[in-house]
Scaffold this active site. Structure first.
Site, PDB file in Angstrom:
ATOM      1  N   ASP A   1      -1.404  -6.008  -0.594  1.00 29.36           N
ATOM      2  CA  ASP A   1      -1.719  -5.458   0.833  1.00 29.36           C
ATOM      3  C   ASP A   1      -3.106  -5.308   0.880  1.00 29.36           C
ATOM      4  O   ASP A   1      -3.783  -4.537   0.206  1.00 29.36           O
ATOM      5  CB  ASP A   1      -0.944  -3.962   1.162  1.00 29.36           C
ATOM      6  CG  ASP A   1       0.148  -4.288   1.915  1.00 29.36           C
ATOM      7  OD1 ASP A   1       0.195  -5.090   2.784  1.00 29.36           O
ATOM      8  OD2 ASP A   1       1.204  -3.131   1.841  1.00 29.36           O
TER       9      ASP A   1
ATOM     10  N   GLU B   1       8.615  -4.712  10.557  1.00 28.00           N
ATOM     11  CA  GLU B   1       9.221  -3.281   9.963  1.00 28.00           C
ATOM     12  C   GLU B   1       9.830  -2.359  11.217  1.00 28.00           C
ATOM     13  O   GLU B   1       9.125  -2.192  11.987  1.00 28.00           O
ATOM     14  CB  GLU B   1       8.033  -2.841   9.162  1.00 28.00           C
ATOM     15  CG  GLU B   1       8.592  -1.451   8.851  1.00 28.00           C
ATOM     16  CD  GLU B   1       7.571  -0.645   7.666  1.00 28.00           C
ATOM     17  OE1 GLU B   1       6.610  -1.605   7.285  1.00 28.00           O
ATOM     18  OE2 GLU B   1       7.570   0.393   7.235  1.00 28.00           O
TER      19      GLU B   1
ATOM     20  N   ASP C   1       0.953  -1.116   0.070  1.00 30.25           N
ATOM     21  CA  ASP C   1      -0.183  -0.104  -0.170  1.00 30.25           C
ATOM     22  C   ASP C   1       0.874   1.249  -0.079  1.00 30.25           C
ATOM     23  O   ASP C   1       0.383   2.368  -0.084  1.00 30.25           O
ATOM     24  CB  ASP C   1      -0.964  -0.062   1.174  1.00 30.25           C
ATOM     25  CG  ASP C   1      -0.395  -0.157   2.571  1.00 30.25           C
ATOM     26  OD1 ASP C   1       0.878  -0.154   2.495  1.00 30.25           O
ATOM     27  OD2 ASP C   1      -0.970  -0.107   3.597  1.00 30.25           O
ATOM     28  N   SER C   2       2.393   1.014  -0.066  1.00 30.46           N
ATOM     29  CA  SER C   2       3.101   2.126  -0.002  1.00 30.46           C
ATOM     30  C   SER C   2       3.049   2.710  -1.687  1.00 30.46           C
ATOM     31  O   SER C   2       3.275   3.766  -1.833  1.00 30.46           O
ATOM     32  CB  SER C   2       4.435   1.793   0.005  1.00 30.46           C
ATOM     33  OG  SER C   2       4.832   0.653  -0.789  1.00 30.46           O
TER      34      SER C   2
ATOM     35  N   GLU D   1      -1.769  -5.670   8.364  1.00 30.87           N
ATOM     36  CA  GLU D   1      -1.105  -5.220   9.359  1.00 30.87           C
ATOM     37  C   GLU D   1      -1.712  -5.489  10.560  1.00 30.87           C
ATOM     38  O   GLU D   1      -2.872  -5.249  10.915  1.00 30.87           O
ATOM     39  CB  GLU D   1      -0.982  -3.567   9.186  1.00 30.87           C
ATOM     40  CG  GLU D   1      -0.141  -3.273   7.934  1.00 30.87           C
ATOM     41  CD  GLU D   1       0.107  -1.578   8.066  1.00 30.87           C
ATOM     42  OE1 GLU D   1      -0.276  -0.956   8.996  1.00 30.87           O
ATOM     43  OE2 GLU D   1       0.564  -1.003   6.860  1.00 30.87           O
TER      44      GLU D   1
END
Ligand code: KIV
Length: 261
Positions: free
Chosen positions: A81, A179, A42-43, A112
């Site tokens: 994502d 992360e 999703d970056s 996430e």
């Protein structure tokens, strides 16, 4: 590579390489490389759409980019994502998002955190969709973290991270991204879990690494966190090529006779 190879690689002590990708042309370059697998992160909201955080990613945006990547790299294992809140509005909404990403060409989804949605993760896994977890600095929680900060720095926070990782494994995740956490915390989680860990800013003692395509290729000038290794200066190469083209056009050097019909 398929989902079973992640476990096999950890068991055999072979490191897993993953890189993000969002478009057809870049996917073709990755397809021609030895990199093991792709994350349509999703970056994409930041790297391709210029948003300041990942919070602007939506399921249709993720599906559009996943489909382009799948066309460019049909032989690579692709994880996509689940975007911000798409798995926090109940099972039906979560499953609709999962369906959109898998039918777009992803082989697995990444989600996430775990607290409050372990049951949804279980349901996705039981539906036959592999799930990759994501702990530590989970960018969709950037506002709770007060910025993009290293996580799990205290003993208490590291214990919570370990317990969350165990919960993800128990829910059926096939791997977990860690992360921006201290190397010690990442090593502890990696040693405790049977499933592999994929680190970004989590040091060397994890089962594999993931980097953002634009960051590792030098396409994001000015972004230089400690964990990042830049493998090419693509921004500079593109900049120089564009200026050379402009100068050729203005000087009448392009097109030449050989480039004309
Ligand atoms: O969206 C993304 O690029 C990610 C990686 C940083 C792991 O989630």
């Amino acid at each position: 590579m398929n989902v079973l190879d992640f476990q096999k690689m950890k068991d055999e002590g072979c490191k897993i390489s993953m890189v993000t990708c969002y478009d057809y042309a870049s996917a073709r370059a990755i397809a021609a490389s030895s990199v093991d697998c792709i994350l349509v992160g999703d970056s994409v909201a930041m790297t391709m759409h210029g948003h300041p955080t990942t919070l602007s990613a939506t399921t249709p945006m993720m599906a559009l980019h996943t489909a382009a990547v799948a066309r460019g790299a049909p032989s690579k294992f692709i994880v996509a994502d689940l975007p911000f809140l798409s798995y926090r509005k109940g099972l039906k909404d979560a499953m609709d998002s999962v369906q959109e990403l898998i039918t777009a060409g992803a082989h697995a989804i990444k989600i996430e955190g775990v607290r409050g949605h372990a049951e949804i993760i279980r349901h996705i896994v039981d539906s036959g969709v592999p799930v990759m977890g994501h702990l530590g600095l989970t960018p969709q929680s950037v506002n709770m973290f007060g910025g993009m900060k290293v996580q799990a720095k205290t003993e208490t926070a590291s214990k919570i991270l370990t317990s969350d990782a165990r919960e993800l494994e128990a829910a059926g995740c096939f791997s977990v991204v860690l992360e921006c956490i201290p190397s010690d915390a990442a090593r502890r989680v990696t040693d405790l879990l049977k499933i592999p860990t994929i680190g970004i800013g989590a040091g060397p003692d994890v089962s594999g690494q993931v980097l953002v395509y634009h960051d590792m290729l030098g396409l994001n000038p000015g972004f230089a966190p400690k964990f990042l290794k830049i493998y090419a200066n693509a921004f500079e190469a593109i900049h120089a090529a564009l200026n050379a083209y402009d100068q050729d056009v203005k000087a009448g050097r392009f097109p030449s006779a050989g480039e004309s019909y």
